[in-house]
Motif scaffolding. Structure first.
Motif, short mmCIF file in Angstrom:
data_model
loop_
_atom_site.label_atom_id
_atom_site.label_comp_id
_atom_site.label_asym_id
_atom_site.label_seq_id
_atom_site.Cartn_x
_atom_site.Cartn_y
_atom_site.Cartn_z
N ASP A 647 24.06 -46.47 -53.15
CA ASP A 647 25.32 -47.34 -53.58
C ASP A 647 25.58 -47.56 -55.18
O ASP A 647 25.81 -48.69 -55.48
CB ASP A 647 25.50 -48.44 -52.69
N VAL A 651 27.48 -42.57 -61.68
CA VAL A 651 26.32 -41.55 -61.37
C VAL A 651 26.18 -40.96 -62.95
O VAL A 651 27.11 -40.50 -63.58
CB VAL A 651 26.32 -40.55 -60.61
N ARG A 680 23.20 -44.63 -60.77
CA ARG A 680 22.19 -43.54 -60.36
C ARG A 680 21.89 -42.59 -61.16
O ARG A 680 22.84 -41.98 -61.81
CB ARG A 680 22.65 -42.99 -59.05
N GLU A 706 27.46 -33.79 -52.59
CA GLU A 706 27.84 -35.20 -52.18
C GLU A 706 26.89 -36.12 -52.04
O GLU A 706 26.76 -37.28 -52.61
CB GLU A 706 28.95 -35.26 -50.99
N THR A 710 27.50 -38.42 -54.92
CA THR A 710 28.29 -39.10 -53.92
C THR A 710 29.64 -38.49 -53.79
O THR A 710 29.88 -37.41 -54.30
CB THR A 710 28.27 -40.63 -54.80
N ARG A 711 30.44 -39.08 -52.83
CA ARG A 711 31.63 -38.49 -52.49
C ARG A 711 32.83 -39.02 -53.45
O ARG A 711 33.93 -38.21 -53.75
CB ARG A 711 32.18 -38.93 -50.95
N ASP A 712 32.80 -40.14 -53.92
CA ASP A 712 33.72 -40.72 -54.84
C ASP A 712 33.84 -41.52 -55.89
O ASP A 712 34.42 -41.99 -56.65
CB ASP A 712 34.75 -41.40 -53.78
N ARG A 713 32.45 -41.60 -56.35
CA ARG A 713 31.88 -42.53 -57.53
C ARG A 713 32.10 -41.74 -58.81
O ARG A 713 32.03 -40.34 -58.86
CB ARG A 713 30.54 -43.06 -57.17
#
Length: 815
Positions: A647, A651, A680, A706, A710-713
């Motif tokens: 979470d 990134v 991350r 993803e 991630t999908r949206d970060r």
């Protein structure tokens, strides 16, 4: 090679009359062979039917699109058949290298007659049907034989020939260099290659400079030079020169037949002389009586461009003109006069005397072709039969750097990746003493590869003193030669004849050979489409060891020089090729570099670019971790992330060793000073896994992409190369606005402050991370303004320091 002949004096003269008297029957057969191959070359350019001229030539017999080059074909045909005779006379291992393109119809004609084409394409039989398939298929949009797919670069056939004979003591490679090719810089550099060939352990190249007159409206330089000028030039290079041109004046119509006979006999005797000279030099070296500065033979063959062809069209002279270089008669389909000229030309070869009733060439002609594997087109080093063998590679765990701590905050915990890889490559050389070489246009020691100098017989161009630990130039596994083109040609010749190699260079210097790399990539791509390369046609599968580049000095640190070394655009160039052909690796530390090199040396039919730094750098992964990371191509570094990367607010991605240092430093500082910002850390070592669709090759599909990013970060990427590369790699990925791209901006920066000026320093990354995390993390937002202004102040101090001290004071550590 069997030395069953006596050495001949270097100044021995060749009497054309004596050669003709002793070998008249064979010379007559050679002349008939040339009539047939000249006809086949011309027919390939013009005809789509009526291949044996059993009917009057008509417009419907002419191809709709005329492609090809005629002018050089007769000369190549003459050279080819004489090489065939030399092979049979002396039972030698020999094949021909020639620049692809201008002489393609001639090459195909000879390969057809010796049945080499039939070995790979069974439909090309020596009868009327096979003849039709050959002629109709040349330059046909739907055919399998194309005119010219060599592409952008001319001039490195000679270097390829020298690469082929290295460590092949029984091999002779004849290399035909056209007058156009001789004008290139690549060929000019390659003439000296024989000085790096040890005649005791390697084969020999017989250069044949084919002077064929004008190829453009301007005279070719070498063709216009006098015999004295040519002798002086190539004697200066260190060759024994023999000019094959029985007519010292110009070819003229009245004496054309006699000139052809003299040229035929002269070449017959000259090739025999050249072979004897090669044997004399090699035999002396192999008996321990090596000749100091041996002078290898070089033949210069003058042939007229209009030889046997049309002399004049519409009052425009074709004779001795650039008009005969490509298509002498261009309007034969619509112009009856030109059609008649073409028919007269084709019938002048009297092909009814050269074919039997079934369309098979007469036995007298076929007897001039070597049989089985002595055929040049089926030579073992061309067909690939059993030549390629994998390397005997050492255990990479024997070279692993132990990782004491993941932080590497101190200088004493840093190692040079190239220093460690030098030890690995040294062992590769020792375990593969006849099948692995290093080709290096730049200094090995400046790249921290001093371990390679411990290998016996490092080459040195100058004279060797008795107390010198290095031995001579011509006895080596590591060839240092400053011409990138020549090193590239050597390596390609070495690889294409079944061996393995590594090209060491400064990254920026590789830009000079982009077109050569593209040609090799196209060759590899095309070869994958050929059925005979993947199935047995009497030959083993012909894999080629991958072309591996290790780019050591990078534009991110002033390791060697300044302006001239600040370019990372070679990555941009190679990424234009398919991922199944070209891979780009940016290992973050020494263990990853060793893992990557070992992988690349095990691959075939690829081009691999590996980028690293020569300076001491932090080390991140154990060898086991490095193997897993390199296998994936990209992975999360859980130990460097907040809560193992779960979470994240942002990134951070490092691609390249120096870029990764800045990413790790930024993550380290953020953990200490802004623990609420969840980070991350991702590292990418195989650049092409980022592509959305790499045509079923290793890449990150949507789910894995993803899972990693991630999908949206927000994702902040710190990259070794240019921003254009990142834009290309991420094209098509959803939500592209969340990617913050940092990399080489294409500026020339005269200091150590590349990271500061390119916006890729740890402080730039920290500022970006705070700004991007603040909208979703209120704790970060509460301190965002104060922290951003603080790190801007730090950056300003660094800028001032770099101006005052001449460089960035930050070391490649996390402190």
């Amino acid at each position: 090679m069997r030395f069953s002949i006596l050495p001949t004096p270097a100044n021995s003269e060749i009497s054309i009359q004596q050669v003709r008297a002793a070998h008249q029957a064979e010379l007559d057969a050679i002349a008939r062979y040339c009539r047939l191959t000249n006809y086949l070359a011309a027919a390939q350019i013009y005809l789509k039917d009526n291949f044996l001229l059993k009917q009057p030539l008509k417009s419907e017999h002419i191809k709709d699109c005329l492609l090809g080059h005629w002018g050089t074909c007769p000369g190549i045909n003459l050279i080819y058949v004489h090489l065939n005779c030399l092979i049979q006379h002396h039972d030698i291992s020999l094949f021909l290298v020639a620049e692809a393109g201008d002489g393609t119809p001639a090459m195909l004609a000879n390969l057809y007659l010796e049945r080499s084409l039939q070995a790979f394409y069974p439909e090309l039989t020596l009868d009327a049907n096979g003849l039709a398939t050959l002629i109709r298929g040349f330059s046909s949009p739907c055919g399998f034989l194309n005119h010219d797919y060599a592409g952008e670069e001319l001039g490195y056939a000679l270097a390829v020939a020298f690469g082929a004979v290295m460590d092949n003591p029984d091999l002779i490679v004849a290399c035909v260099i056209s007058d156009q090719e001789a004008e290139t810089g690549a060929t000019a550099n390659a003439w000296d290659s024989y000085k790096l060939i040890d005649p005791a352990k390697s084969g020999a190249v017989l250069p044949i400079l084919h002077l064929n007159g004008d190829q453009t409206s301007t005279a070719a330089i070498y063709a216009a030079m006098s015999d004295i000028e040519l002798q002086q030039r190539f004697t200066g290079y260190g060759y024994q020169v023999r000019i094959v041109d029985s007519q010292k004046n110009q070819f003229d119509k009245d004496s054309a037949t006699q000139n052809a006979l003299d040229l035929n006999a002269d070449l017959y005797g000259s090739l025999d002389w050249a072979y004897r000279e090669i044997c004399r030099i090699q035999q002396a070296a192999r008996l321990g009586q090596a000749i100091t500065q041996p002078k290898f033979p070089l033949l210069i063959v003058r042939s007229p461009k209009d030889w046997t062809g049309i002399q004049e069209i519409d009052r425009a002279s074709i004779k001795e003109s650039h008009r005969s270089h490509q298509i002498p008669a261009k309007d034969v389909k619509t112009n009856p006069q030109q059609l008649q000229l073409l028919e007269d030309w084709l019938r002048s070869y009297k092909i009814e005397e050269l074919f039997d009733q079934q369309g098979c060439p007469i036995r007298e002609i076929l007897n001039l072709c070597p049989q089985d594997k002595q055929r040049m087109g089926c030579h073992v080093h061309i067909s690939g039969e059993g030549v390629y063998k994998p390397l005997n590679l050492p255990n990479i765990f024997d070279f692993a750097i132990p990782i004491q701590t993941k932080s590497c905050s101190h200088e004493e915990d840093q190692f040079s990746s190239t220093e460690q890889i030098g030890k690995y490559i040294k062992t590769v050389i020792e375990q593969n003493p006849q099948t692995f070489r290093i080709f290096c246009p730049d200094q090995l020691e400046s790249s921290n590869l001093s371990a390679l100098l411990e290998v016996n017989h490092h080459n040195a161009h100058g004279s060797i003193q008795s107390d010198d630990l290095q031995v001579s130039l011509r006895k080596e596994r590591m060839l240092e030669f400053f011409s990138q083109h020549t090193c590239q040609g050597w390596l390609q010749g070495y690889l294409l004849t079944g061996r393995h190699g590594l090209f060491l260079s400064h990254e920026a210097s590789l830009n000079s050979i982009i077109s050569m790399v593209n040609q090799h990539a196209r060759f590899l791509k095309l070869s994958k489409t050929l059925p005979w390369r993947s199935r047995s046609v009497g030959f083993a599968q012909s894999s080629v060891a991958s072309l591996n580049y290790l780019a050591v000095s990078t534009p991110w640190q002033q390791e060697y020089s300044d302006f001239s070394q600040q370019s990372s655009s070679f990555i941009n160039a190679v990424l234009t090729q398919k991922a199944e052909i070209v891979r780009v690796y940016l290992p973050p530390d020494a263990n990853c570099l060793i893992t990557t090199i070992a992988h690349c040396l095990n691959t075939t039919d690829q081009i691999n670019l590996i980028l690293t730094s020569a300076d001491p750098m932090p080390q991140w992964l154990t060898m086991a971790e490095a193997i897993a990371h390199c296998r994936a191509g990209a992975s999360i570094w859980h130990w460097a992330s907040t809560d193992e990367g779960i979470d994240p607010d942002v990134v951070l991605v490092g691609i390249g060793d120096r870029s990764t240092v800045e990413v790790m430093a930024a993550a380290h500082i953020l953990r200490d000073e802004m623990a609420a910002l969840r980070v991350r850390v991702v590292n990418v070592t195989d650049l092409r896994v980022l592509e959305e669709d790499a045509e079923n090759y290793q890449h990150l599909d949507k789910e894995m992409f993803e899972a990693l990013f991630t999908r949206d970060r927000p994702v902040i990427i710190n990259f070794h190369g240019t921003l254009a590369v990142l834009e290309q790699l991420f094209f098509g990925r959803p939500n592209p606005d969340r990617f913050q791209l940092n990399g080489d901006r294409g500026e020339v920066i005269p200091s150590f402050a590349q990271n500061l000026r390119h916006g890729t320093s740890r402080f730039h990354l920290i500022i970006q991370a705070i700004r991007l995390a603040a909208p979703r993390n209120p704790v970060v937002a509460a301190r965002a303004s104060e922290r951003v202004h603080y790190y801007r102040h730090i950056l300003a101090e660094r800028y001032r320091s770099s101006q005052k001290l001449g460089g960035d004071r930050a070391s490649p550590s996390l402190s």
